[in-house]
Scaffold this active site. Structure first.
Site, short mmCIF file in Angstrom:
data_model
loop_
_atom_site.label_atom_id
_atom_site.label_comp_id
_atom_site.label_asym_id
_atom_site.label_seq_id
_atom_site.Cartn_x
_atom_site.Cartn_y
_atom_site.Cartn_z
N LYS A 36 26.53 -13.89 27.05
CA LYS A 36 26.59 -15.11 27.88
C LYS A 36 25.35 -15.98 27.75
O LYS A 36 25.45 -17.19 27.84
CB LYS A 36 26.88 -14.77 29.34
CG LYS A 36 25.84 -13.95 30.05
CD LYS A 36 26.38 -13.50 31.40
CE LYS A 36 25.34 -12.72 32.17
NZ LYS A 36 25.94 -11.85 33.19
N ARG A 129 27.43 -7.82 45.14
CA ARG A 129 28.03 -8.89 44.36
C ARG A 129 29.50 -8.51 44.22
O ARG A 129 30.16 -8.29 45.23
CB ARG A 129 27.30 -9.14 43.02
CG ARG A 129 27.51 -10.58 42.54
CD ARG A 129 26.78 -10.91 41.24
NE ARG A 129 27.47 -10.38 40.07
CZ ARG A 129 27.11 -10.63 38.81
NH1 ARG A 129 26.05 -11.39 38.57
NH2 ARG A 129 27.78 -10.12 37.79
#
Ligand SMILES: *Cc1c(COP(=O)(O)O)cnc(C)c1O
Length: 353
Positions: A36, A129
């Protein structure tokens, strides 16, 4: 367009990947190399593949689309958007999931394309998360076990992201016992137990990674050589797979304290200055529009970064032994935030060697 440039050394990137892949394969752990921060530039992803990664993983479906021609299983890291499920089953072989409605939509999209889409169920072990809460994970699998078009490939967790919780033997052992419970209760075999990101590599290095964890997903540890639980360097890895080069556009001696009443700077903060007398200062053509300035380390260690606005970075060169002149290039090492900003900026030339 030459500068600013993000310089990328493919051999060093491959070396860092291989270093981690070798450490992990000795413990029967496969590596998902996370692309990413590289925007999945195909040449860079190829270096991850050449370094021995088993999967390429990215948070953005646009990035996986860019590398669809590369022959390696692709993993989507971010929980899929409901509006993207068609692309997810098209461009990702595996996705990380935590929501029934999303899994059901992936199933419908996969059935429509005549595919079976692999999912990894994310379990939240306390980092807060993504993921199904640890106490609910076994029961959750009961809801999705009979959903057609998807295959329960494994479970995983993500730590040290939001809550900065460090992976330890106890929380990862909990993940393994959840996997065993799922396997026994539903009479299935989970292929993947994915024990986290670059913050888990220290457990591989010190030989305490619990047996049963058979996959890790590495971004920062590959691209920068950082172990992210305690912030140590990974021995034998390079921190210069990526560097920034930027050009000097002004070089003048000026006082170190501005003249006049001090208001707020271009970003609304009131600057503070240290009086060091008259100093020689370079303006380098790069700024907050391109990079996270406090994530830069000049390779010439006598340089002091004084600050930056959107397009100008100011550097004190007084102590340097180099006789800089206008047009010269300065080079910098990067932290993760600086690399992320540079690689995603359209104003930064990507120079691959
Ligand atoms: C970004 C990300 C990773 C990689 O994290 P690093 O700390 O860079 O190794 C792994 N898993 C998920 C789910 C991610 O979003």
């Amino acid at each position: 367009m030459n500068y600013p440039s993000l310089n990328i050394d493919l051999k060093k990137l491959e070396h860092n990947t291989r270093l981690l892949v070798d450490k992990c394969s000795a413990k029967n752990i496969s590596v998902a190399a996370v692309s990413k921060v590289l925007c999945a530039i195909p040449e860079l992803v190829q270096a991850l593949i050449d370094g021995g990664a088993t999967y390429v993983a990215d948070s953005r479906i646009e990035n996986l689309k860019r590398i669809k021609h590369l022959n390696i299983p692709k993993m989507l890291l971010r929980i899929p958007m409901l509006t993207q499920v068609e692309d997810v089953v098209e461009y990702a072989d595996i996705s990380l999931n935590s929501e029934y409605t999303v899994i059901k939509a992936l199933s419908d999209a996969a059935i429509k394309k005549g595919k079976v889409h692999d999912i990894i169920l994310m379990v939240d072990l306390g980092d807060l998360r993504e993921g199904v809460w640890l106490d609910d994970a076994v029961e959750f699998v009961g809801q999705i076990i009979d959903v057609k078009g998807i295959n329960q490939k494994g479970i995983g967790t993500n730590l040290t992201c939001y809550g900065a919780v460090i992976p330890k033997v106890d929380n990862l052992t909990k993940l393994i016992s959840i996997a065993t419970e799922i396997e026994n209760k539903y009479n299935i075999k989970l292929d993947i137990i994915s024990g986290g990101n670059s913050s888990s590599i220290y457990l591989v290095n010190n030989n305490t990674i619990p047996k049963g964890i058979n996959n890790l997903r590495f971004g920062e540890s590959i691209v920068l050589g950082n172990e992210t639980a305690y912030g140590a360097r990974i021995e034998g890895s390079g921190n210069d797979c990526f560097t920034l080069s930027a050009e000097i556009v002004e070089l003048k001696e000026k006082p170190s304290i501005p003249i006049g009443e001090i208001g707020v700077d271009a970003f609304g903060t009131k600057p503070v200055f240290e009086d060091r007398g008259i100093r020689k200062r370079a303006i380098v053509a790069v700024g907050k529009q391109d990079v996270k300035v406090d994530g830069l380390t000049p390779i010439d260690d006598k340089l002091i970064i004084l600050g930056a606005s959107s397009d100008h970075m100011i550097i004190d060169v007084t102590d340097s032994e180099n006789a800089y002149k206008v047009g010269d290039i300065m080079d910098f090492l990067l932290d993760y935030g600086a690399l992320l900003a540079l690689s995603t900026s359209g104003y930064v030339n990507k120079k691959i060697k």
